[in-house]
Design a protein around this motif. Structure first.
Motif, PDB file in Angstrom:
ATOM      1  N   ALA A 193      48.213  46.341  61.644  1.00 36.59           N
ATOM      2  CA  ALA A 193      48.730  44.970  61.580  1.00 36.59           C
ATOM      3  C   ALA A 193      48.949  44.382  62.963  1.00 36.59           C
ATOM      4  N   ALA A 194      49.173  45.234  63.975  1.00 37.92           N
ATOM      5  CA  ALA A 194      49.472  44.754  65.326  1.00 37.92           C
ATOM      6  C   ALA A 194      48.220  44.568  66.182  1.00 37.92           C
ATOM      7  N   LEU A 195      47.053  44.839  65.630  1.00 36.31           N
ATOM      8  CA  LEU A 195      45.819  44.732  66.426  1.00 36.31           C
ATOM      9  C   LEU A 195      45.613  43.346  67.042  1.00 36.31           C
ATOM     10  N   PRO A 196      45.944  42.256  66.363  1.00 37.62           N
ATOM     11  CA  PRO A 196      45.787  40.936  67.014  1.00 37.62           C
ATOM     12  C   PRO A 196      46.810  40.654  68.113  1.00 37.62           C
ATOM     13  N   VAL A 197      47.703  41.594  68.394  1.00 37.79           N
ATOM     14  CA  VAL A 197      48.726  41.521  69.448  1.00 37.79           C
ATOM     15  C   VAL A 197      49.844  40.530  69.092  1.00 37.79           C
ATOM     16  N   LEU A 198      49.483  39.288  68.768  1.00 39.16           N
ATOM     17  CA  LEU A 198      50.505  38.305  68.429  1.00 39.16           C
ATOM     18  C   LEU A 198      51.283  38.697  67.176  1.00 39.16           C
ATOM     19  N   THR A 199      50.707  39.553  66.371  1.00 46.85           N
ATOM     20  CA  THR A 199      51.367  39.983  65.136  1.00 46.85           C
ATOM     21  C   THR A 199      52.226  41.225  65.342  1.00 46.85           C
ATOM     22  N   ALA A 239      55.867  40.940  64.021  1.00 50.98           N
ATOM     23  CA  ALA A 239      55.850  40.880  62.560  1.00 50.98           C
ATOM     24  C   ALA A 239      55.503  42.240  61.965  1.00 50.98           C
ATOM     25  N   ALA A 240      54.601  42.972  62.621  1.00 50.14           N
ATOM     26  CA  ALA A 240      54.216  44.297  62.131  1.00 50.14           C
ATOM     27  C   ALA A 240      55.400  45.253  62.163  1.00 50.14           C
ATOM     28  N   PHE A 241      56.171  45.213  63.250  1.00 49.49           N
ATOM     29  CA  PHE A 241      57.338  46.095  63.356  1.00 49.49           C
ATOM     30  C   PHE A 241      58.444  45.646  62.403  1.00 49.49           C
ATOM     31  N   GLY A 275      53.435  43.120  51.659  1.00 42.09           N
ATOM     32  CA  GLY A 275      54.312  42.055  51.208  1.00 42.09           C
ATOM     33  C   GLY A 275      55.324  41.653  52.271  1.00 42.09           C
ATOM     34  N   HIS A 276      55.922  42.642  52.928  1.00 46.41           N
ATOM     35  CA  HIS A 276      56.858  42.350  54.007  1.00 46.41           C
ATOM     36  C   HIS A 276      56.144  41.696  55.191  1.00 46.41           C
ATOM     37  N   LEU A 277      54.931  42.143  55.470  1.00 45.35           N
ATOM     38  CA  LEU A 277      54.186  41.578  56.587  1.00 45.35           C
ATOM     39  C   LEU A 277      53.902  40.094  56.367  1.00 45.35           C
ATOM     40  N   ARG A 278      53.483  39.742  55.167  1.00 43.50           N
ATOM     41  CA  ARG A 278      53.221  38.332  54.860  1.00 43.50           C
ATOM     42  C   ARG A 278      54.483  37.485  55.033  1.00 43.50           C
ATOM     43  N   ALA A 279      55.616  38.042  54.654  1.00 46.93           N
ATOM     44  CA  ALA A 279      56.876  37.298  54.760  1.00 46.93           C
ATOM     45  C   ALA A 279      57.276  37.033  56.206  1.00 46.93           C
ATOM     46  N   HIS A 280      56.865  37.924  57.114  1.00 48.42           N
ATOM     47  CA  HIS A 280      57.277  37.796  58.516  1.00 48.42           C
ATOM     48  C   HIS A 280      56.212  37.162  59.408  1.00 48.42           C
ATOM     49  N   LEU A 281      55.059  36.831  58.851  1.00 51.66           N
ATOM     50  CA  LEU A 281      54.019  36.163  59.641  1.00 51.66           C
ATOM     51  C   LEU A 281      54.301  34.663  59.695  1.00 51.66           C
ATOM     52  N   THR A 282      55.315  34.309  60.442  1.00 52.14           N
ATOM     53  CA  THR A 282      55.717  32.909  60.606  1.00 52.14           C
ATOM     54  C   THR A 282      55.326  32.428  61.998  1.00 52.14           C
ATOM     55  N   ALA A 283      55.439  31.127  62.217  1.00 57.95           N
ATOM     56  CA  ALA A 283      55.109  30.572  63.530  1.00 57.95           C
ATOM     57  C   ALA A 283      56.021  31.154  64.608  1.00 57.95           C
ATOM     58  N   ARG A 284      57.303  31.302  64.291  1.00 56.16           N
ATOM     59  CA  ARG A 284      58.249  31.865  65.254  1.00 56.16           C
ATOM     60  C   ARG A 284      57.903  33.328  65.558  1.00 56.16           C
ATOM     61  N   GLY A 285      57.523  34.055  64.511  1.00 57.54           N
ATOM     62  CA  GLY A 285      57.158  35.456  64.707  1.00 57.54           C
ATOM     63  C   GLY A 285      55.907  35.612  65.558  1.00 57.54           C
ATOM     64  N   LEU A 286      54.924  34.746  65.347  1.00 55.62           N
ATOM     65  CA  LEU A 286      53.705  34.798  66.143  1.00 55.62           C
ATOM     66  C   LEU A 286      53.975  34.396  67.592  1.00 55.62           C
ATOM     67  N   ALA A 287      54.901  33.434  67.788  1.00 54.48           N
ATOM     68  CA  ALA A 287      55.264  33.041  69.149  1.00 54.48           C
ATOM     69  C   ALA A 287      55.924  34.198  69.885  1.00 54.48           C
ATOM     70  N   ALA A 288      56.724  34.991  69.158  1.00 58.45           N
ATOM     71  CA  ALA A 288      57.355  36.167  69.766  1.00 58.45           C
ATOM     72  C   ALA A 288      56.317  37.203  70.170  1.00 58.45           C
ATOM     73  N   GLY A 289      55.128  37.102  69.580  1.00 51.22           N
ATOM     74  CA  GLY A 289      54.055  38.025  69.941  1.00 51.22           C
ATOM     75  C   GLY A 289      53.536  37.839  71.351  1.00 51.22           C
ATOM     76  N   PRO A 327      52.604  41.146  75.672  1.00 48.66           N
ATOM     77  CA  PRO A 327      51.722  41.083  76.841  1.00 48.66           C
ATOM     78  C   PRO A 327      52.488  40.898  78.154  1.00 48.66           C
ATOM     79  N   LEU A 328      53.592  40.129  78.115  1.00 43.07           N
ATOM     80  CA  LEU A 328      54.410  39.974  79.317  1.00 43.07           C
ATOM     81  C   LEU A 328      55.041  41.296  79.720  1.00 43.07           C
ATOM     82  N   LEU A 329      55.482  42.052  78.733  1.00 46.31           N
ATOM     83  CA  LEU A 329      56.042  43.373  79.013  1.00 46.31           C
ATOM     84  C   LEU A 329      54.984  44.295  79.603  1.00 46.31           C
ATOM     85  N   LEU A 330      53.772  44.223  79.076  1.00 43.53           N
ATOM     86  CA  LEU A 330      52.680  45.019  79.622  1.00 43.53           C
ATOM     87  C   LEU A 330      52.403  44.633  81.069  1.00 43.53           C
ATOM     88  N   ALA A 331      52.475  43.343  81.378  1.00 43.44           N
ATOM     89  CA  ALA A 331      52.270  42.887  82.758  1.00 43.44           C
ATOM     90  C   ALA A 331      53.328  43.477  83.687  1.00 43.44           C
TER      91      ALA A 331
END
Length: 208
Positions: free
Chosen positions: A43-49, A52-54, A78-92, A96-100
């Motif tokens: 679920a986390a492969l797109p990074v932005l998710t 939501a995956a966790f 089912g839980h993943l769909r519930a947490h795939l919100t705009a705010r959750g994707l923005a937190a994604g 990458p910043l942490l990786l930097a």
């Protein structure tokens, strides 16, 4: 007849939980963490998710702890769909910043720049702290949104749980470095650690 009586007598023992035990003895910890780890990695492969995956992983584990229902890919989805919100994707954008930060830290370790001996450990501690707070944020029971502020407050109010979660993060990093093949499975134990820490903090259980 004797066999049936013995089985009936043992049934309550299997369902009994030890003091401070979040998950019952019937919880197949190893297999469930493998499944949750793989599902979270996919679920986390797109990074932005990633957040939501966790969050889905923690919600799935929390549901198992409360209801005893066996973990399944369907429940996780089912839980993943519930947490795939705009705010959750923005937190994604934060991972990458942490990786930097980690890449800059690694570059400082290899360099001979003035102050690198102080900056490298400081960045490592910062990265670890952000990871721990992020995991605690994904483990919160709020169904609507991530709350880094609440996670920060809980991290400060529960230093023992925060240190335990930091230890889990360090151990996961060491395992990823030593055995890269385990990387797809590591989200499971991390989500489990964050969920257990949050559940015990919520119930006021401070026993080791």
């Amino acid at each position: 007849m004797t066999h049936t009586s013995t089985t009936d007598a043992q049934a309550p023992l299997r369902e009994r939980r030890e003091p401070g035990e979040v998950f019952g003895s019937g919880f197949s910890l190893f297999a469930d963490m493998l499944l949750v780890g793989l599902l979270t990695s996919l679920a986390a492969l797109p990074v932005l998710t990633l957040p939501a995956a966790f969050r889905a992983a923690s919600a799935t584990l929390r549901g198992t702890a409360v209801t005893g229902v066996q973990i399944s890919a369907r429940a996780y989805a089912g839980h993943l769909r519930a947490h795939l919100t705009a705010r959750g994707l923005a937190a994604g954008l934060l991972p990458p910043l942490l990786l930097a930060v980690l890449l800059i830290d690694a570059a400082l370790v290899r360099s001979a720049l003035p102050g690198s001996a102080l900056m490298a450990p400081a960045l490592a501690v910062l990265a670890l702290s952000l990871t721990v707070v992020g995991l605690r944020a994904t483990a919160l029971a709020s169904p609507h949104r991530l709350s880094p502020r609440e996670a920060l407050v809980r991290s400060a109010a529960d230093p023992r749980g925060t240190l335990l979660l930091a230890g889990a993060v360090v151990l996961a990093a060491l395992l990823a470095w030593a055995m890269p093949l385990l990387v797809p499975l590591l989200p499971g134990p991390l989500a489990f650690a964050a969920t257990v820490v949050d559940l015990r903090a919520a119930t006021g259980d401070e026993r080791p």
